[in-house]
Write a protein that holds these residues in place. Structure first.
Motif, PDB file in Angstrom:
ATOM      1  N   THR A 115       2.880   2.979   9.660  1.00 22.14           N
ATOM      2  CA  THR A 115       3.528   1.703   9.382  1.00 22.14           C
ATOM      3  C   THR A 115       2.511   0.616   9.044  1.00 22.14           C
ATOM      4  OG1 THR A 115       3.462   1.039  11.710  1.00 22.14           O
ATOM      5  CG2 THR A 115       5.411   2.281  10.956  1.00 22.14           C
TER       6      THR A 115
ATOM      7  N   SER B 175       3.113  -2.424  10.065  1.00 18.60           N
ATOM      8  CA  SER B 175       3.121  -3.250  11.266  1.00 18.60           C
ATOM      9  C   SER B 175       2.101  -2.777  12.290  1.00 18.60           C
ATOM     10  CB  SER B 175       4.522  -3.249  11.889  1.00 18.60           C
ATOM     11  OG  SER B 175       4.951  -1.930  12.178  1.00 18.60           O
TER      12      SER B 175
ATOM     13  N   GLN C  50       2.108  -3.416   3.480  1.00 16.53           N
ATOM     14  CA  GLN C  50       3.541  -3.403   3.204  1.00 16.53           C
ATOM     15  C   GLN C  50       3.812  -2.773   1.837  1.00 16.53           C
ATOM     16  OE1 GLN C  50       3.985  -7.760   3.648  1.00 16.53           O
ATOM     17  NE2 GLN C  50       5.743  -7.318   4.956  1.00 16.53           N
TER      18      GLN C  50
ATOM     19  N   ALA D 153       9.895   3.700   0.187  1.00 17.28           N
ATOM     20  CA  ALA D 153      10.769   3.242   1.265  1.00 17.28           C
ATOM     21  C   ALA D 153      12.173   3.038   0.738  1.00 17.28           C
ATOM     22  CB  ALA D 153      10.230   1.922   1.846  1.00 17.28           C
TER      23      ALA D 153
ATOM     24  N   SER E 101      14.020  -7.518   2.479  1.00 19.56           N
ATOM     25  CA  SER E 101      14.188  -6.138   2.910  1.00 19.56           C
ATOM     26  C   SER E 101      14.750  -6.091   4.326  1.00 19.56           C
ATOM     27  CB  SER E 101      12.862  -5.372   2.849  1.00 19.56           C
ATOM     28  OG  SER E 101      12.082  -5.652   3.998  1.00 19.56           O
ATOM     29  N   GLY E 102      15.319  -4.943   4.666  1.00 14.03           N
ATOM     30  CA  GLY E 102      15.814  -4.749   6.017  1.00 14.03           C
ATOM     31  C   GLY E 102      14.717  -4.352   6.986  1.00 14.03           C
ATOM     32  N   ASN E 103      13.497  -4.183   6.472  1.00 15.58           N
ATOM     33  CA  ASN E 103      12.339  -3.804   7.286  1.00 15.58           C
ATOM     34  C   ASN E 103      11.164  -4.677   6.865  1.00 15.58           C
ATOM     35  OD1 ASN E 103      10.406  -2.537   8.821  1.00 15.58           O
ATOM     36  ND2 ASN E 103      10.558  -0.544   7.812  1.00 15.58           N
TER      37      ASN E 103
ATOM     38  N   ASN F 128       7.387  -3.942   7.129  1.00 16.50           N
ATOM     39  CA  ASN F 128       6.786  -2.858   6.347  1.00 16.50           C
ATOM     40  C   ASN F 128       7.122  -2.913   4.856  1.00 16.50           C
ATOM     41  OD1 ASN F 128       5.501  -1.304   8.521  1.00 16.50           O
ATOM     42  ND2 ASN F 128       7.586  -1.001   9.253  1.00 16.50           N
TER      43      ASN F 128
END
Length: 373
Positions: A132, A134, A165, A198, A252-254, A257
């Motif tokens: 990741t 993160s 990312q 992703a 993004s939903g993340n 990342n």
């Protein structure tokens, strides 16, 4: 071993690399010699000792297929090389039952796959897409877990795997391209995954914002591919007179990342009325025979727009005609050579209350065949 000869000093020696890990009882027996006639043979004697054989020492190093860093979702291959160290003997490293464990800090990633062996080494690889951004940088280590005759290496020196990312890019279009004050406008945004790998859609959102009026429109997911996501929204009412500056922003939903992105702003200071053109050609197109092209110019709801100048572009030439009460303008053109031709009808008048409009068609012109009388 048998039949080892004595040297001049009365010594015999034997060398082996086949001794396994254990304590071995080593015995040497002197078998005597053939006596000279008339003498007595010396009696054979035996001596013994214990020889302890320990596991050979090993060491492990690890490298990355992307030492300069990777993006979230990228496949990264880590390679561990296990080597025998002194006083172990080259050429004896076996891999049967042996494993190499790869870790990210204190977290086990998994065991490697044996790739190759040489006289003194064994190479294992482990591939992952789970690192990741993160958690970056990731301290990657590899440990050879040992085997019957070879000691575990202990953890290798760590290498830092930087993970950034995943990068996205957002572009935006609209229908009509020139916004109209009497029809609703559809905005479409395309999100493209530029770097990394992703899901672009899980938990993600797209907001179209008018930065002048501060009105926000929420995009609806229309379609996806492995590397793109398309969102669209149609305004509930036509845009007001203007000006308007629209920006599409992807979140993004993340977000830890997968980076978000925004489109370039689209600005239209004046919002005019809607217009469109439909273009047709004669059913039969022959050389040396005039072909008629008909443009129908209309506004919102198909209302005819009369007394408007339509420009026809035919085979490199430009022609104009004015629409009648039915919004129809026609021109005729004679082609001298058979072939496929692109014809365009367009309307453009910056002082007009109506937006620009344009359309094209391809027409096939056949050679005219003469008739013998």
């Amino acid at each position: 071993a048998s039949g080892v000869a004595l040297n001049a000093a009365g010594q015999a020696s034997y060398t082996t690399t086949a001794a396994q890990v254990a304590t071995h009882a080593i015995t040497a027996t002197y078998s005597g010699f053939t006596p000279v006639t008339g003498t007595t043979n010396a009696v054979g004697t035996a001596g013994s000792m214990s020889q302890a054989v320990s596991k050979a020492l090993t060491t492990t190093t690890v490298t990355s297929s992307l030492p300069g860093g990777s993006f979230f979702g990228n496949s990264v291959k880590f390679t561990a090389v296990v080597s025998i160290t002194s006083p172990g003997t080259p050429g004896m490293l076996t891999t049967t039952g042996a494993t190499v464990t790869f870790k990210d800090g204190g977290t086990t990633l998994g065991n490697g796959v044996l790739l190759s062996t040489t006289v003194n080494t064994a190479t294992y690889t482990f591939t992952t897409t789970a690192l990741t951004a993160s958690g970056s940088p990731h301290a990657i280590t590899a440990t050879y877990n040992g085997s019957t005759n070879f000691a575990a290496s202990g953890q290798s020196p760590a290498i830092n795997q930087a993970v950034s990312q995943a990068v996205t890019q957002t572009t935006m279009t609209s229908t009509p391209a020139q916004w109209a004050s009497d029809v609703n406008t559809k905005f479409t945004a395309t999100v493209t995954l530029v770097s990394g790998a992703a899901s672009l859609t899980a938990g993600a959102s797209m907001i179209f914002k008018d930065t002048v009026t501060n009105i926000r429109y929420t995009g609806v997911l229309a379609s996806t591919t492995a590397t793109t996501a398309i969102y669209s929204v149609t305004t509930a009412t036509p845009l007001t007179a203007g000006p308007h500056i629209i920006v599409a922003t992807y979140t993004s939903g993340n977000p830890a990342n997968i980076a978000g992105s925004s489109s370039a702003p689209q600005c239209q200071p004046i919002v005019r009325k809607f217009s469109s053109i439909a273009l047709t050609a004669s059913a039969t197109s022959m050389t040396t025979t005039p072909v008629t092209f008909t443009a129908t110019f209309s506004g919102a709801g198909g209302v005819p727009l009369a007394n408007k100048t339509i420009t026809f572009t035919i085979n490199g030439g430009t022609y104009t005609a004015t629409t009648n009460a039915s919004g129809v303008a026609t021109v005729s053109h004679t082609f001298t050579t058979a072939g496929t031709y692109s014809v365009t009808a367009s309307y453009s008048d910056q002082l007009s209350a109506y937006i620009d409009a344009s359309t094209s068609l391809s027409t096939v012109v056949k050679a005219k065949v003469g008739r013998i009388s």
